[in-house]
Design an enzyme around this catalytic site. Structure first.
Site, mmCIF file in Angstrom:
data_model
loop_
_atom_site.group_PDB
_atom_site.id
_atom_site.type_symbol
_atom_site.label_atom_id
_atom_site.label_comp_id
_atom_site.label_asym_id
_atom_site.label_seq_id
_atom_site.Cartn_x
_atom_site.Cartn_y
_atom_site.Cartn_z
ATOM 1 N N TRP A 102 0.829 -1.217 0.000
ATOM 2 C CA TRP A 102 0.000 0.000 0.000
ATOM 3 C C TRP A 102 0.856 1.257 0.000
ATOM 4 O O TRP A 102 0.500 2.256 -0.627
ATOM 5 C CB TRP A 102 -0.996 -0.017 1.150
ATOM 6 C CG TRP A 102 -1.974 -1.145 1.034
ATOM 7 C CD1 TRP A 102 -2.167 -2.166 1.930
ATOM 8 C CD2 TRP A 102 -2.874 -1.413 -0.056
ATOM 9 N NE1 TRP A 102 -3.127 -3.028 1.453
ATOM 10 C CE2 TRP A 102 -3.574 -2.589 0.248
ATOM 11 C CE3 TRP A 102 -3.145 -0.771 -1.253
ATOM 12 C CZ2 TRP A 102 -4.538 -3.140 -0.605
ATOM 13 C CZ3 TRP A 102 -4.097 -1.313 -2.108
ATOM 14 C CH2 TRP A 102 -4.781 -2.481 -1.777
ATOM 15 N N ASP A 172 -2.599 6.277 6.506
ATOM 16 C CA ASP A 172 -3.534 5.366 5.836
ATOM 17 C C ASP A 172 -3.952 4.354 6.898
ATOM 18 O O ASP A 172 -3.195 3.455 7.251
ATOM 19 C CB ASP A 172 -2.831 4.692 4.656
ATOM 20 C CG ASP A 172 -3.701 3.632 3.984
ATOM 21 O OD1 ASP A 172 -4.850 3.414 4.418
ATOM 22 O OD2 ASP A 172 -3.218 3.023 3.005
ATOM 23 N N LYS A 196 -13.151 -2.391 5.891
ATOM 24 C CA LYS A 196 -12.452 -3.290 6.803
ATOM 25 C C LYS A 196 -12.972 -3.194 8.231
ATOM 26 O O LYS A 196 -13.153 -4.207 8.874
ATOM 27 C CB LYS A 196 -10.951 -3.041 6.729
ATOM 28 C CG LYS A 196 -10.390 -3.636 5.434
ATOM 29 C CD LYS A 196 -9.222 -2.915 4.859
ATOM 30 C CE LYS A 196 -8.922 -3.465 3.467
ATOM 31 N NZ LYS A 196 -8.023 -2.607 2.707
HETATM 32 C C1 LIG Z 1 -7.406 -2.128 1.650
HETATM 33 C C2 LIG Z 1 -6.343 -1.095 1.790
HETATM 34 C C3 LIG Z 1 -6.154 -0.097 0.822
HETATM 35 C C4 LIG Z 1 -6.952 -0.038 -0.458
HETATM 36 O O1 LIG Z 1 -8.227 0.358 -0.175
HETATM 37 P P1 LIG Z 1 -9.339 0.563 -1.329
HETATM 38 O O2 LIG Z 1 -10.478 1.051 -0.531
HETATM 39 O O3 LIG Z 1 -9.546 -0.766 -1.964
HETATM 40 O O4 LIG Z 1 -8.808 1.557 -2.300
HETATM 41 C C5 LIG Z 1 -5.187 0.852 1.054
HETATM 42 N N1 LIG Z 1 -4.428 0.828 2.167
HETATM 43 C C6 LIG Z 1 -4.579 -0.121 3.119
HETATM 44 C C7 LIG Z 1 -3.718 -0.093 4.337
HETATM 45 C C8 LIG Z 1 -5.539 -1.108 2.947
HETATM 46 O O5 LIG Z 1 -5.690 -2.058 3.887
#
Ligand SMILES: *Cc1c(COP(=O)(O)O)cnc(C)c1O
Length: 360
Positions: A102, A172, A196
């Site tokens: 990521w 993030d 999530k």
């Molecule tokens: C799942 C995830 C993403 C991507 O998220 P999307 O909503 O699919 O764009 C980015 N960063 C982390 C840490 C993630 O777990």
């Protein structure tokens, strides 16, 4: 009904009480005569929903008035571009701790507009640890400092945050928002896809310090300017109305659990149960350095791909699903987000013990 224990990395399990509440309100919300899905986002009923959802998130994360809360679309992946477009001046610099797939995506987007200083990286060992950093390496004039607080694929997390001083820390937090207590004041921006720990996919929550709004580069598309959304209370265009409503139900659920503090305790209990077993197991082992282990995502392996595949298959047969590891790590991964009950982890560990006893 036959609900499984869902260990998916996302989208994933939601609290059963949330699903049931949504079910009970699906056809008619309150006395509105319609479903939330059918409501105008400009209606009084919907305004009450988004206002309460915002207030509840502010409440459970203890977000001060210095921050704006936005409900956007495009996932965390869009934020990889939106953050530099808004915080970076063309040719500027971003500091970043590189901890996996990521942050790699974030790096690629930042590089379109400016320079990335990799302050620390765990790429040398396939991101199985959280690299340490030296504050002397931080750039004084970085526009911001990017981290992924929890690394969904590799199963690592930051247990302390880098002290970036005046440089805004951008987190993030897609895979561990609301899973443990964070001091929002340490961040310039926090963002997370909802799928999530907060609700269905399609909603991206952005928590942004107000002074960081309004500085987007001239080339920034209107929809990618935080100011566009902040000025209109996330209603510049049609927001993901139903998803926001679902997030609101999840925030209420978090409150009912006693807040993030209590949810964190449950997460720690689940993680301890699984990690303790991994540490004593003769068949399974965790892939991450102990001190850096995630509370949310637990990768583990047997060292034998054939046995791994059999484990995933047999686990599924007893209702423990989505345990196959990410292709870049292999083996298994148990994602244990807030809504996965303790009994789910218990059932997994019991099954692992039994599997181990017949596969010595
Ligand atoms: C799942 C995830 C993403 C991507 O998220 P999307 O909503 O699919 O764009 C980015 N960063 C982390 C840490 C993630 O777990």
């Amino acid at each position: 009904m036959n609900r499984v224990f869902n260990f998916s990395a996302g989208p994933t399990v939601l609290p059963i009480s949330v699903l049931e509440k949504a079910q009970s309100e699906l056809v008619e919300y309150g006395n509105s005569g319609m479903s939330v899905m059918e409501m105008s986002h400009r209606s009084a009923d919907y305004k009450a929903i988004i206002d309460k959802t915002t207030t509840d998130l502010r409440d459970i994360m203890n977000i001060s008035d210095e921050y704006e809360v936005l409900f956007l679309q495009g996932g965390a992946s869009t934020q990889f571009a939106m953050v530099p477009l808004n915080l970076l001046k063309t040719g500027g610099e971003v500091d970043l701790i590189h901890t996996g797939a990521w942050t790699k995506r974030a790096i690629a987007e930042i590089k379109k507009y400016g320079k990335v200083n990799i302050i620390a990286s765990s790429e040398d060992k396939n991101y199985t640890y959280l690299p340490s950093w030296d504050k002397n390496d931080f750039s004084k004039n970085a526009a911001y400092f990017h981290i992924a607080t929890n690394n969904t694929i590799y199963g690592t997390r930051f247990t302390t945050l880098p002290d970036t001083g005046q440089v805004p820390l951008v987190g993030d937090m897609s895979s561990n928002i609301l899973s443990e207590v964070y001091d929002v004041n340490k961040f310039g921006i926090i963002y997370a896809g909802a799928q999530k720990n907060m609700g269905p996919s399609g909603v991206t929550v952005v928590i942004i310090r107000k002074d960081l709004i309004g500085h987007a580069m001239d080339i920034t598309p209107t929809m990618l300017d935080y100011k566009t959304h902040a000025d209109k209370g996330s209603m510049y265009n049609t927001p993901p109305t139903y998803g926001i409503y679902m997030c609101g139900l999840v925030y209420q659920w978090v409150s009912e659990q006693g807040g993030v503090k209590e949810v964190q305790k449950m997460n720690e209990a689940k993680a301890k149960l699984l990690y303790d077993f991994l540490d004593e197991s003769t068949l399974f082992s965790g892939t991450v350095t102990k001190k850096d282990r995630s509370l949310m995502n637990v990768p583990f392996v047997t060292g034998n791909e054939e046995i791994d595949a059999r484990f995933v298959k047999e686990a599924k047969e007893v209702g423990l699903v989505n345990l196959k590891g990410h292709r870049s790590v292999g083996g298994m991964r148990a994602s244990m987000y807030n809504a996965l009950p303790y009994e789910g982890t218990k059932a997994l560990v019991d099954f692992m013990k039994q599997f181990e006893s017949v596969n010595k």
